[in-house]
Each structure stands twice: as C-alpha cells, then as structure tokens.
Design a protein around this motif. Structure first.
Motif, PDB file in Angstrom:
ATOM      1  N   GLY A 187      29.563  -1.255  15.863  1.00  0.00           N
ATOM      2  CA  GLY A 187      29.648  -2.403  14.965  1.00  0.00           C
ATOM      3  C   GLY A 187      28.314  -2.880  14.437  1.00  0.00           C
ATOM      4  N   ILE A 188      27.370  -1.946  14.262  1.00  0.00           N
ATOM      5  CA  ILE A 188      26.050  -2.320  13.755  1.00  0.00           C
ATOM      6  C   ILE A 188      26.181  -2.841  12.328  1.00  0.00           C
ATOM      7  N   GLU A 189      25.563  -3.972  12.053  1.00  0.00           N
ATOM      8  CA  GLU A 189      25.575  -4.543  10.699  1.00  0.00           C
ATOM      9  C   GLU A 189      24.758  -3.647   9.779  1.00  0.00           C
ATOM     10  N   LEU A 190      25.365  -3.213   8.687  1.00  0.00           N
ATOM     11  CA  LEU A 190      24.719  -2.266   7.786  1.00  0.00           C
ATOM     12  C   LEU A 190      24.012  -2.988   6.655  1.00  0.00           C
ATOM     13  N   ASP A 191      22.774  -2.581   6.386  1.00  0.00           N
ATOM     14  CA  ASP A 191      22.039  -3.094   5.242  1.00  0.00           C
ATOM     15  C   ASP A 191      21.842  -1.960   4.238  1.00  0.00           C
ATOM     16  N   LEU A 192      21.040  -2.188   3.209  1.00  0.00           N
ATOM     17  CA  LEU A 192      20.855  -1.186   2.160  1.00  0.00           C
ATOM     18  C   LEU A 192      20.279   0.110   2.724  1.00  0.00           C
ATOM     19  N   VAL A 193      19.282  -0.020   3.630  1.00  0.00           N
ATOM     20  CA  VAL A 193      18.672   1.175   4.227  1.00  0.00           C
ATOM     21  C   VAL A 193      19.716   1.974   5.011  1.00  0.00           C
ATOM     22  N   SER A 194      20.564   1.251   5.745  1.00  0.00           N
ATOM     23  CA  SER A 194      21.607   1.925   6.531  1.00  0.00           C
ATOM     24  C   SER A 194      22.558   2.689   5.617  1.00  0.00           C
ATOM     25  N   TYR A 195      23.016   2.026   4.545  1.00  0.00           N
ATOM     26  CA  TYR A 195      23.943   2.686   3.623  1.00  0.00           C
ATOM     27  C   TYR A 195      23.302   3.905   2.963  1.00  0.00           C
ATOM     28  N   ASN A 196      22.033   3.780   2.584  1.00  0.00           N
ATOM     29  CA  ASN A 196      21.350   4.925   1.980  1.00  0.00           C
ATOM     30  C   ASN A 196      21.304   6.104   2.945  1.00  0.00           C
ATOM     31  N   THR A 197      21.013   5.821   4.216  1.00  0.00           N
ATOM     32  CA  THR A 197      20.943   6.880   5.221  1.00  0.00           C
ATOM     33  C   THR A 197      22.310   7.533   5.428  1.00  0.00           C
ATOM     34  N   LEU A 198      23.347   6.708   5.506  1.00  0.00           N
ATOM     35  CA  LEU A 198      24.701   7.232   5.707  1.00  0.00           C
ATOM     36  C   LEU A 198      25.170   8.034   4.492  1.00  0.00           C
ATOM     37  N   MET A 199      24.837   7.551   3.294  1.00  0.00           N
ATOM     38  CA  MET A 199      25.179   8.302   2.083  1.00  0.00           C
ATOM     39  C   MET A 199      24.477   9.654   2.064  1.00  0.00           C
ATOM     40  N   ASN A 200      23.210   9.653   2.459  1.00  0.00           N
ATOM     41  CA  ASN A 200      22.438  10.894   2.484  1.00  0.00           C
ATOM     42  C   ASN A 200      23.075  11.901   3.433  1.00  0.00           C
ATOM     43  N   LEU A 201      23.512  11.424   4.609  1.00  0.00           N
ATOM     44  CA  LEU A 201      24.175  12.300   5.569  1.00  0.00           C
ATOM     45  C   LEU A 201      25.489  12.846   5.005  1.00  0.00           C
ATOM     46  N   SER A 202      26.286  11.984   4.383  1.00  0.00           N
ATOM     47  CA  SER A 202      27.565  12.424   3.807  1.00  0.00           C
ATOM     48  C   SER A 202      27.345  13.486   2.739  1.00  0.00           C
ATOM     49  N   CYS A 203      26.310  13.288   1.911  1.00  0.00           N
ATOM     50  CA  CYS A 203      26.015  14.267   0.859  1.00  0.00           C
ATOM     51  C   CYS A 203      25.585  15.602   1.457  1.00  0.00           C
ATOM     52  N   LYS A 204      24.767  15.563   2.512  1.00  0.00           N
ATOM     53  CA  LYS A 204      24.315  16.803   3.140  1.00  0.00           C
ATOM     54  C   LYS A 204      25.470  17.542   3.816  1.00  0.00           C
ATOM     55  N   GLY A 212      28.321  17.592   2.479  1.00  0.00           N
ATOM     56  CA  GLY A 212      29.201  17.970   1.380  1.00  0.00           C
ATOM     57  C   GLY A 212      30.403  17.060   1.222  1.00  0.00           C
ATOM     58  N   LYS A 213      30.363  15.888   1.854  1.00  0.00           N
ATOM     59  CA  LYS A 213      31.490  14.944   1.794  1.00  0.00           C
ATOM     60  C   LYS A 213      31.230  13.890   0.724  1.00  0.00           C
ATOM     61  N   LEU A 214      31.381  14.283  -0.542  1.00  0.00           N
ATOM     62  CA  LEU A 214      31.088  13.358  -1.637  1.00  0.00           C
ATOM     63  C   LEU A 214      32.082  12.201  -1.682  1.00  0.00           C
ATOM     64  N   ASP A 215      33.327  12.445  -1.282  1.00  0.00           N
ATOM     65  CA  ASP A 215      34.310  11.351  -1.241  1.00  0.00           C
ATOM     66  C   ASP A 215      33.875  10.277  -0.247  1.00  0.00           C
ATOM     67  N   GLU A 216      33.352  10.718   0.888  1.00  0.00           N
ATOM     68  CA  GLU A 216      32.865   9.768   1.890  1.00  0.00           C
ATOM     69  C   GLU A 216      31.666   8.996   1.340  1.00  0.00           C
ATOM     70  N   ALA A 217      30.795   9.698   0.613  1.00  0.00           N
ATOM     71  CA  ALA A 217      29.644   9.025  -0.004  1.00  0.00           C
ATOM     72  C   ALA A 217      30.128   7.969  -1.001  1.00  0.00           C
ATOM     73  N   ASP A 218      31.179   8.298  -1.764  1.00  0.00           N
ATOM     74  CA  ASP A 218      31.753   7.322  -2.705  1.00  0.00           C
ATOM     75  C   ASP A 218      32.277   6.092  -1.965  1.00  0.00           C
ATOM     76  N   ASN A 219      32.850   6.312  -0.789  1.00  0.00           N
ATOM     77  CA  ASN A 219      33.353   5.179  -0.002  1.00  0.00           C
ATOM     78  C   ASN A 219      32.219   4.248   0.418  1.00  0.00           C
ATOM     79  N   TRP A 220      31.070   4.851   0.802  1.00  0.00           N
ATOM     80  CA  TRP A 220      29.919   4.017   1.156  1.00  0.00           C
ATOM     81  C   TRP A 220      29.444   3.218  -0.048  1.00  0.00           C
ATOM     82  N   ILE A 221      29.487   3.855  -1.223  1.00  0.00           N
ATOM     83  CA  ILE A 221      29.080   3.154  -2.455  1.00  0.00           C
ATOM     84  C   ILE A 221      30.007   1.972  -2.723  1.00  0.00           C
TER      85      ILE A 221
END
Length: 457
Positions: free
Chosen positions: A282-299, A301-310
């Motif tokens: 339940g870690i509170e996510l900030d912009l840096v957290s979302y960027n990191t999670l999006m980067n992982l999803s993209c690597k 190949g889960k673009l749908d998951e990256a869209d969910n983070w967006i």
C-alpha cells in the motif's frame, strides 16, 4: 495587548499567503490591516522579504528594505539573513557577501545563521579554507555553533574532495561531546558515499544504529543508491532487505531506487517482484513511482498495463513530466508502433514540453530499424541536442540495412567533427564492409578514424 495579538494575526496571515506562493493576497492583507489600524511591524516586512526572495528575485526582496525605511523601521539580522539566504539559493554569491558587508556597515550584528550561509557560499565557490574560517568567526564572537553549522562543514568538505577531513571532523566533534543527530549522520554518509568511501559510509550507518538514533528512509536510500551507482547491486539490495527487516520507516522512494537499478541491468523479473511488494504494502505512489512502474511495464511489453498507470495518474491529478513522456515514446517504439511514438513526440512539443534527446533518439532509432532513413535524418537535423547516441543509432541501422556506403560516410563525417560513435556501431560498419568483400575499404576506414582521433587530442 490587543494590538500585539492583532499584529500576530496579521503576520500569520501574511506568512501563510507567502508560504502558499500568493504574494498578491499577502500584500492585500497588509493593506486591509492598515485600513483597520493594524500597522505592519518588522516581522511583517521580514516575512515579505523571505517571500519575495523565494518566489520572485533578490531585487524584489531588497526593495522591501525601502518600504521599511518609509515606515520608520530599521532592518534587523533576520532581514539580512533572509536576503543573504536568497542570494545563496540563486547562486549570487557576490551579492551575498555584499549584503553581509552592508549589514555590518549598518551595525546589524550577524548571528550563527549569517555565518552558516556564508560558509555554504564559500564551499559552493570551492574555497574550503575561507569556509572553515566562518567557524572561527562564530567562536571568536562568543557564539555557539549549532548542529546545522557542522552539517554544512561536513557536507562542504565532502563536496570539495575532503571526505577524509570531514570524517576526521566528525570524530573530533564526537570526542568533544557533540551528539550528532540522524541528519548529521545522513550528511556524512551521503558525502562518504559520493566520495567512493563505501566502507566508511557503512561503518557510519552501523554507528548511527548503535548510538540509538533512528535511521530513516534517507539514510538507507543513500546507502542503496551508492551501492547501485558502484554497480554493486546485491549489496544495495541487502541494504533494502535490512531496512525492511528492522522495521525502519520505509517509503516508495526506496522501492523506486531499487526498481530503477534492477531495470538498468535487465533484471526484469526481480523488478516485477518488487513492484508487487510495493503495491501489496500500500505504498503511496507519487510521480516518480508511476514513472518507474510505467517503465517496468513497458520493458515487460505490457503496454495495456502502462496505459492503466497513466489513467491512474490522471485520476490523482498528477501531471506528466518529460520523463513520463519519454517512457511512453520508448515503450511505443519498442512495441513496434513507431508512428504512434513519433506522433506522441510531436504532441509533447505542441503541449509545451521540451522533447528530451532520449525520446527523440528513441524515435530516430525506431525509424532507422524500420528503414525510414529519410525521415530519421530529417528528425536528426531538426534536433537541437544531437549527441553520440543519435549518430550511433543512424550508423548502426544504416549498416544493418546494408547501406554501407552511407554508414561509412556518416561515420567518417562524425570522426572529422569529433563526434564519438559507440563501438558497436563502428564495428557494425567495419564488419559489414569485410563481409561484403571490401576489406581494403574497411582498413582505410579504420585508419582514417584513428587519424581523426589523433588530431583531435
């Protein structure tokens, strides 16, 4: 008594509006107060000096001294400390020294914080001897240094290449019964880490724990970042596990530090497990957290998951930064959707973002891999921050596409201009020429590159 209470209320309102960045409302409160017979005092003007210095400029802050004179008031040490601090934040060090001299000329006695700020200025100017003299000045005037004084000294010595002296000062202070708090330990650990003295930093962390001080997220994250920067990933991860096992305060910044390090070395599965742990806790996510999670999803190949983070970022009202957009562009490019990546890059520019060289390089690389070299070259020519990655990508992709003549000419042109081409791209051209039967051309190219490298030395 009532007048004092009214002034306290006025000053608190002014302080609140200045802190919120609304100087216009702060000025309105002062005008309304005057109409009601509540006149501003020195505290009011000092609050304005700090507000204008923080939000506008040193000139705007200094102009408040004129308003004080019109009201029949003299500036005090707080007034000048605020001005000196403003000049230091804006790296206007000569202004800071001039303000200090002016303070002395007006018979305003400096305090410890005046000398602390000057000490910081001298360290920033890489004048550690002058900085150290500020400590002597504090003591010679009968003042007692505060913990921040020693923190500035330790940090400044480390930044100026004197980490051993900083550690020696720390040991001496402890012998003199100075009890360092966790902030001092953090400053020391950070300085030792940046100086590459990881063993000494580790011992300082152990000492902090043994002294009963509660090491915080900053302490451990500093150690983690230094291990990661030294390419000692496992040691950094051990610090992370140790922090969690001891129940220390832990936040998303630590997770993101570990995630980022794992992604850099391609340990995607391990990064994904950290992501799941981060979300489960339940870690509170900030912009840096979302960027990191999006980067992982993209690597992954889960673009749908990256869209969910967006989408989740949007629901929280978080605005994209340039790194967010770079991740999106790179993710689209790696998924083979180069046209969508190019369109997003154009949207970034139209939305007021400066397209980063990383995002543009990613699109250029994608266009090259797709064989769209004319479009890739036009983008390169329109790009302001062209670098070795830009040209290396073009050279490599041209050679892989069999356009060895173009790759060779571009490589030579870069060599003449002193633009460094990555070894893999350079070797791709040489290997391509040799496989095509142009051994002589490969030898001439290698010789030419060496010649241009020598004359550039």
């Amino acid at each position: 008594m009532w007048v004092n209470l009214e002034n306290i209320l006025l000053n608190e309102c002014v302080r609140s509006f200045c802190k919120a960045g609304n100087l216009k409302r702060a000025e309105t409160v002062i005008i309304d107060g005057i109409r009601l017979g509540v006149l501003p005092d020195v505290v009011t003007f000092n609050t304005l000096i700090n507000g204008y210095g923080r939000l506008i400029s040193i000139e705007a802050a200094y102009a408040v001294l004129g308003r004080m004179a019109e009201a029949g008031m003299e500036p005090d040490v707080v007034s000048y400390n605020s001005l000196i601090a403003c000049a230091a934040r804006r790296r206007l060090f000569e202004n800071a020294f001039q303000l200090f001299d002016e303070m002395l000329e007006r018979n305003v006695n400096p305090d410890v914080w005046s000398f602390n700020t000057l000490m910081h200025c001298f360290f920033e100017l890489r004048q550690p001897v002058e900085a150290y003299r500020m400590l002597d000045s504090i003591k010679s005037l009968g003042m007692t240094p505060v913990p921040a004084t020693y923190n500035i000294l330790i940090n400044g010595l480390c930044k100026n290449g004197y980490a051993s002296k900083a550690l020696g000062l720390f040991r001496y202070l402890k012998e003199q019964r100075f009890d360092p708090d966790v902030v001092t330990y953090n400053v020391l650990i950070d300085g030792l880490c940046k100086a590459g003295k990881l063993g000494a930093a580790r011992r300082a962390l152990r000492e902090c724990e043994a002294s009963g001080k509660v090491a915080n997220a900053v302490t451990y994250t500093t150690m983690m970042k230094c291990w990661f920067k030294s390419k000692k990933l496992n040691q950094g991860l051990r610090v992370l596990e140790e922090m969690k096992s001891k129940g220390y305060t832990y936040d998303g910044f630590g997770y993101c530090t570990a995630l980022g390090a794992l992604l850099k070395v391609g340990r995607i599965e391990q990064a994904a497990s950290f992501r799941e742990e981060m979300i489960t806790n339940g870690i509170e996510l900030d912009l840096v957290s979302y960027n990191t999670l999006m980067n992982l999803s993209c690597k992954e190949g889960k673009l749908d998951e990256a869209d969910n983070w967006i989408d989740e970022m949007g629901r929280k009202g978080l605005e994209f930064d340039e790194y967010t957009n770079t991740i999106i562009v790179d993710g689209l490019r790696k998924a083979g959707n180069i046209e969508a990546a190019r369109q997003h890059l154009m949207t970034m520019s139209m939305s007021g973002f400066d397209s980063t060289s990383a995002a543009t390089n990613s699109v250029i690389d994608g266009l090259g891999k797709a064989g769209k070299f004319d479009l890739a070259w036009r983008m390169t020519e329109s790009m302001e921050g062209r670098d070795s990655f830009t040209y290396s990508s073009l050279v490599y992709n041209l050679s892989k596409a069999g356009r060895l003549g173009c790759a060779k000419e571009l490589l030579l042109s870069c060599a003449r201009e002193g633009i460094r081409i990555l070894p893999a791209a350079k070797q791709a051209v040489l290997n391509g020429l040799q496989r095509a039967g142009f051994q002589a051309d490969a030898r001439k190219l290698r010789k030419a590159i060496r010649y241009f490298q020598m004359i550039k030395l």
